[in-house]
Motif scaffolding. Structure first.
Motif, PDB file in Angstrom:
ATOM      1  N   GLY A 171       0.650  -1.369   0.080  1.00  0.00           N
ATOM      2  CA  GLY A 171       0.038  -0.041  -0.004  1.00  0.00           C
ATOM      3  C   GLY A 171       0.795   1.083   0.072  1.00  0.00           C
ATOM      4  N   TYR A 172       0.265   2.406   0.305  1.00  0.00           N
ATOM      5  CA  TYR A 172       0.890   3.708  -0.098  1.00  0.00           C
ATOM      6  C   TYR A 172       1.637   3.849   1.393  1.00  0.00           C
ATOM      7  CZ  TYR A 172      -2.155   4.418  -4.046  1.00  0.00           C
ATOM      8  OH  TYR A 172      -3.014   4.055  -5.183  1.00  0.00           O
ATOM      9  N   ARG A 173       2.829   3.655   1.323  1.00  0.00           N
ATOM     10  CA  ARG A 173       3.428   3.628   2.886  1.00  0.00           C
ATOM     11  C   ARG A 173       4.900   4.424   2.614  1.00  0.00           C
ATOM     12  NH1 ARG A 173       3.185  -2.264   4.936  1.00  0.00           N
ATOM     13  NH2 ARG A 173       4.715  -1.640   6.479  1.00  0.00           N
ATOM     14  N   LEU A 201      12.663  10.783  -5.434  1.00  0.00           N
ATOM     15  CA  LEU A 201      12.217  10.215  -4.245  1.00  0.00           C
ATOM     16  C   LEU A 201      10.818  10.469  -3.649  1.00  0.00           C
ATOM     17  CD1 LEU A 201      15.643  11.809  -2.518  1.00  0.00           C
ATOM     18  CD2 LEU A 201      15.426   9.404  -3.893  1.00  0.00           C
ATOM     19  N   GLU A 202      10.093   9.411  -3.497  1.00  0.00           N
ATOM     20  CA  GLU A 202       8.540   9.476  -3.470  1.00  0.00           C
ATOM     21  C   GLU A 202       8.599   8.849  -1.994  1.00  0.00           C
ATOM     22  OE1 GLU A 202       5.887   8.630  -6.269  1.00  0.00           O
ATOM     23  OE2 GLU A 202       4.072   8.512  -4.867  1.00  0.00           O
ATOM     24  N   MET A 203       7.753   9.530  -1.322  1.00  0.00           N
ATOM     25  CA  MET A 203       7.263   9.152   0.019  1.00  0.00           C
ATOM     26  C   MET A 203       8.361   8.433   0.980  1.00  0.00           C
ATOM     27  SD  MET A 203       3.369   8.615   1.019  1.00  0.00           S
ATOM     28  CE  MET A 203       3.117   7.123  -0.299  1.00  0.00           C
ATOM     29  N   GLN A 237      -3.065  18.303 -10.776  1.00  0.00           N
ATOM     30  CA  GLN A 237      -4.427  18.333 -10.203  1.00  0.00           C
ATOM     31  C   GLN A 237      -4.564  18.139  -8.935  1.00  0.00           C
ATOM     32  OE1 GLN A 237      -3.149  16.001 -12.755  1.00  0.00           O
ATOM     33  NE2 GLN A 237      -4.786  15.683 -14.412  1.00  0.00           N
ATOM     34  N   ASP A 238      -3.625  17.844  -8.224  1.00  0.00           N
ATOM     35  CA  ASP A 238      -3.547  17.988  -6.716  1.00  0.00           C
ATOM     36  C   ASP A 238      -3.201  19.213  -6.298  1.00  0.00           C
ATOM     37  OD1 ASP A 238      -3.920  15.115  -6.765  1.00  0.00           O
ATOM     38  OD2 ASP A 238      -1.960  14.697  -5.988  1.00  0.00           O
ATOM     39  N   MET A 239      -2.322  19.927  -6.805  1.00  0.00           N
ATOM     40  CA  MET A 239      -1.600  20.966  -6.153  1.00  0.00           C
ATOM     41  C   MET A 239      -2.450  22.263  -6.758  1.00  0.00           C
ATOM     42  SD  MET A 239      -0.295  22.713  -8.903  1.00  0.00           S
ATOM     43  CE  MET A 239       1.216  23.795  -8.198  1.00  0.00           C
ATOM     44  N   PRO A 248      -3.004  12.728  -0.703  1.00  0.00           N
ATOM     45  CA  PRO A 248      -1.849  12.483  -0.021  1.00  0.00           C
ATOM     46  C   PRO A 248      -1.267  13.644   0.959  1.00  0.00           C
ATOM     47  CG  PRO A 248      -1.268  12.046  -2.169  1.00  0.00           C
ATOM     48  CD  PRO A 248      -2.686  12.555  -2.278  1.00  0.00           C
ATOM     49  N   ARG A 249      -0.812  13.516   2.056  1.00  0.00           N
ATOM     50  CA  ARG A 249      -0.527  14.799   3.083  1.00  0.00           C
ATOM     51  C   ARG A 249       0.752  15.538   2.352  1.00  0.00           C
ATOM     52  NH1 ARG A 249       2.713  15.518   7.895  1.00  0.00           N
ATOM     53  NH2 ARG A 249       3.399  13.727   8.013  1.00  0.00           N
ATOM     54  N   PHE A 250       1.609  14.930   1.567  1.00  0.00           N
ATOM     55  CA  PHE A 250       2.636  16.079   1.035  1.00  0.00           C
ATOM     56  C   PHE A 250       2.083  16.873  -0.050  1.00  0.00           C
ATOM     57  CE2 PHE A 250       2.538  11.707  -1.412  1.00  0.00           C
ATOM     58  CZ  PHE A 250       2.063  12.147  -2.691  1.00  0.00           C
TER      59      PHE A 250
HETATM   60  N1  LIG Z   1      -3.262  12.563  -8.094  1.00  0.00           N
HETATM   61  C1  LIG Z   1      -2.143  11.789  -7.857  1.00  0.00           C
HETATM   62  N2  LIG Z   1      -1.506  12.250  -6.938  1.00  0.00           N
HETATM   63  C2  LIG Z   1      -0.084  11.478  -6.675  1.00  0.00           C
HETATM   64  O1  LIG Z   1       0.641  12.312  -5.837  1.00  0.00           O
HETATM   65  C3  LIG Z   1       0.050  10.238  -7.577  1.00  0.00           C
HETATM   66  C4  LIG Z   1      -0.905   9.862  -8.243  1.00  0.00           C
HETATM   67  N3  LIG Z   1      -2.251  10.536  -8.399  1.00  0.00           N
HETATM   68  N4  LIG Z   1      -0.954   8.521  -8.684  1.00  0.00           N
HETATM   69  C5  LIG Z   1       0.228   8.102  -8.736  1.00  0.00           C
HETATM   70  C6  LIG Z   1       1.072   8.143  -7.506  1.00  0.00           C
HETATM   71  C7  LIG Z   1       0.428   7.352  -6.295  1.00  0.00           C
HETATM   72  N5  LIG Z   1       0.782   8.490  -5.368  1.00  0.00           N
HETATM   73  C8  LIG Z   1       0.282   8.271  -3.890  1.00  0.00           C
HETATM   74  C9  LIG Z   1      -1.059   8.081  -3.856  1.00  0.00           C
HETATM   75  C10 LIG Z   1      -1.575   8.061  -2.580  1.00  0.00           C
HETATM   76  C11 LIG Z   1      -0.833   8.369  -1.367  1.00  0.00           C
HETATM   77  C12 LIG Z   1      -1.540   8.378  -0.312  1.00  0.00           C
HETATM   78  O2  LIG Z   1      -2.633   8.177   0.170  1.00  0.00           O
HETATM   79  N6  LIG Z   1      -0.658   8.391   1.025  1.00  0.00           N
HETATM   80  C13 LIG Z   1      -1.093   8.778   2.482  1.00  0.00           C
HETATM   81  C14 LIG Z   1      -0.579   7.696   3.115  1.00  0.00           C
HETATM   82  C15 LIG Z   1       0.747   7.791   3.521  1.00  0.00           C
HETATM   83  C16 LIG Z   1       1.242   6.897   4.577  1.00  0.00           C
HETATM   84  O3  LIG Z   1       1.285   7.608   5.556  1.00  0.00           O
HETATM   85  O4  LIG Z   1       1.975   5.835   4.670  1.00  0.00           O
HETATM   86  C17 LIG Z   1      -0.715  10.065   3.015  1.00  0.00           C
HETATM   87  O5  LIG Z   1      -1.801  10.445   3.820  1.00  0.00           O
HETATM   88  O6  LIG Z   1       0.047  10.831   2.431  1.00  0.00           O
HETATM   89  C18 LIG Z   1       0.437   8.800  -1.623  1.00  0.00           C
HETATM   90  C19 LIG Z   1       0.993   8.559  -2.953  1.00  0.00           C
HETATM   91  C20 LIG Z   1       1.662   9.456  -5.577  1.00  0.00           C
HETATM   92  N7  LIG Z   1       1.188   9.659  -7.208  1.00  0.00           N
END
Ligand SMILES: Nc1nc(=O)c2c([nH]1)NC[C@@H]1CN(c3ccc(C(=O)N[C@@H](CCC(=O)O)C(=O)O)cc3)CN21
Ligand SMILES: CC(C)C(=O)C(=O)O
Ligand SMILES: [Mg+2]
Length: 285
Positions: A171-173, A201-203, A237-239, A248-250
């Motif tokens: 998952g998204y971690r 560098l992602e998350m 589209q997010d920003m 996502p929180r970032f």
């Molecule tokens: N619209 C969109 N924004 C993105 O940043 C993105 C996409 N799509 N699609 C491909 C990937 C998938 N990404 C994602 C998608 C979801 C989270 C997410 O839900 N993160 C949560 C949980 C993090 C945790 O604590 O483990 C968060 O709160 O950031 C993160 C990155 C980044 N990328």
């Protein structure tokens, strides 16, 4: 010869890192790192976004495989295909004057073999007219990065949380905590060694991102990686608040496009229903 002043000259509303009015090349990104100037990157999937972001001074545009869930309506990055992405890449590259356009290789289009990776990268360059490609993976994908680079194609690598591996990563971690710290650092070194010109560098934790950014000579591009990377990327589209929901929180929201577009659509609907559009100025006789 270009002077230092010319190299640092801004264009549009922001500093591009490239000489004024000239195309951004991969070496300009490394020069910005050397000068300690952070640079922005945004996704773009079509003509108007590409044109606007290019003119706003965004030096690098990514046609992300995130088109999967931001253009095509799939729920994750996994389903989108090369044939679905290439026309988007072509639309973006046709529409920029200066920005470097990076095409994201989608899931399944490079993991099978080094040969498949080179063939797919070539398609994005030839048919999409991309300027560079991006792929997800560290140590295990160093041979792929090396072979694509050897074919004359600049490669941006992407490590940490890699969305195409979400099922394997659980998952998204956030990545790089505790025992995983050294693995993320090793991945960063491996892709630089293989010839990547930059690495996303992602998350990852801010601590691991800072360490990697200090270690590498190539620029690091953070998304959810804290303040110390050489560049920052977000999905547009997010920003700009086009995508609704928490997200996502970032992400930081710089506009409310969903609000702007909803009210424009509602106003149009009300004027049509109320016989107020079209007016005389919109009408031919
Ligand atoms: N619209 C969109 N924004 C993105 O940043 C993105 C996409 N799509 N699609 C491909 C990937 C998938 N990404 C994602 C998608 C979801 C989270 C997410 O839900 N993160 C949560 C949980 C993090 C945790 O604590 O483990 C968060 O709160 O950031 C993160 C990155 C980044 N990328
Ligand atoms: C989030 C960025 C780095 C990406 O890979 C994408 O948009 O597909
Ligand atoms: Mg991607």
């Amino acid at each position: 010869m270009t002077s230092a002043a010319e190299v640092a000259a801004p264009y549009g509303n922001g500093a591009s890192g490239a000489p004024a009015g000239r195309k951004v090349r991969v070496h300009h990104l490394r020069e910005m790192k050397e000068r300690g100037e952070p640079w922005p990157m945004l996704t773009a999937y079509d003509m108007y976004t590409a044109e606007l972001f290019d003119e706003a001074g965004i030096p690098v545009l990514l046609v992300g495989d995130s088109a999967s869930n931001n253009v095509y309506g799939y729920d994750t990055s996994l389903p989108v295909t090369v044939d679905e992405l290439i026309p988007l890449v072509r639309g973006v590259t046709r529409s920029v004057k200066r920005a470097l356009v990076v095409a994201d290789l989608p899931f399944g289009s490079y993991q099978v073999s080094v040969e498949q990776a080179v063939a797919t990268a070539v398609r994005f360059m030839k048919e999409g007219r991309a300027h560079a490609v991006k792929l997800e993976g560290g140590e295990h994908f160093a041979p792929h990065v090396k072979a694509i680079t050897a074919a004359g194609i600049p490669v941006m690598a992407h490590i940490g949380f890699t969305p195409q591996s979400e099922h394997q990563l659980g998952g998204y971690r956030v990545q790089g905590r505790d025992d995983a710290f050294d693995q993320v650092v090793a991945d960063a070194h491996a892709v630089q060694e293989a010839g990547a010109f930059a690495v996303v560098l992602e998350m990852v934790t801010a601590e691991v991102a800072k360490q990697i950014t200090h270690d590498l000579v190539i620029p690091t591009v953070g998304i959810g990686a804290g303040p110390d990377t050489d560049a920052q990327v977000l999905v547009w589209q997010d920003m700009m608040g086009l995508r609704r929901g928490k997200g996502p929180r970032f992400v930081k929201r710089y506009a409310d496009l969903a609000g702007v577009m909803t009210s424009a659509a509602q106003q149009f609907a009300a004027e049509v229903r109320g016989h107020r559009f079209p007016g005389p100025e919109h009408t031919f006789h």
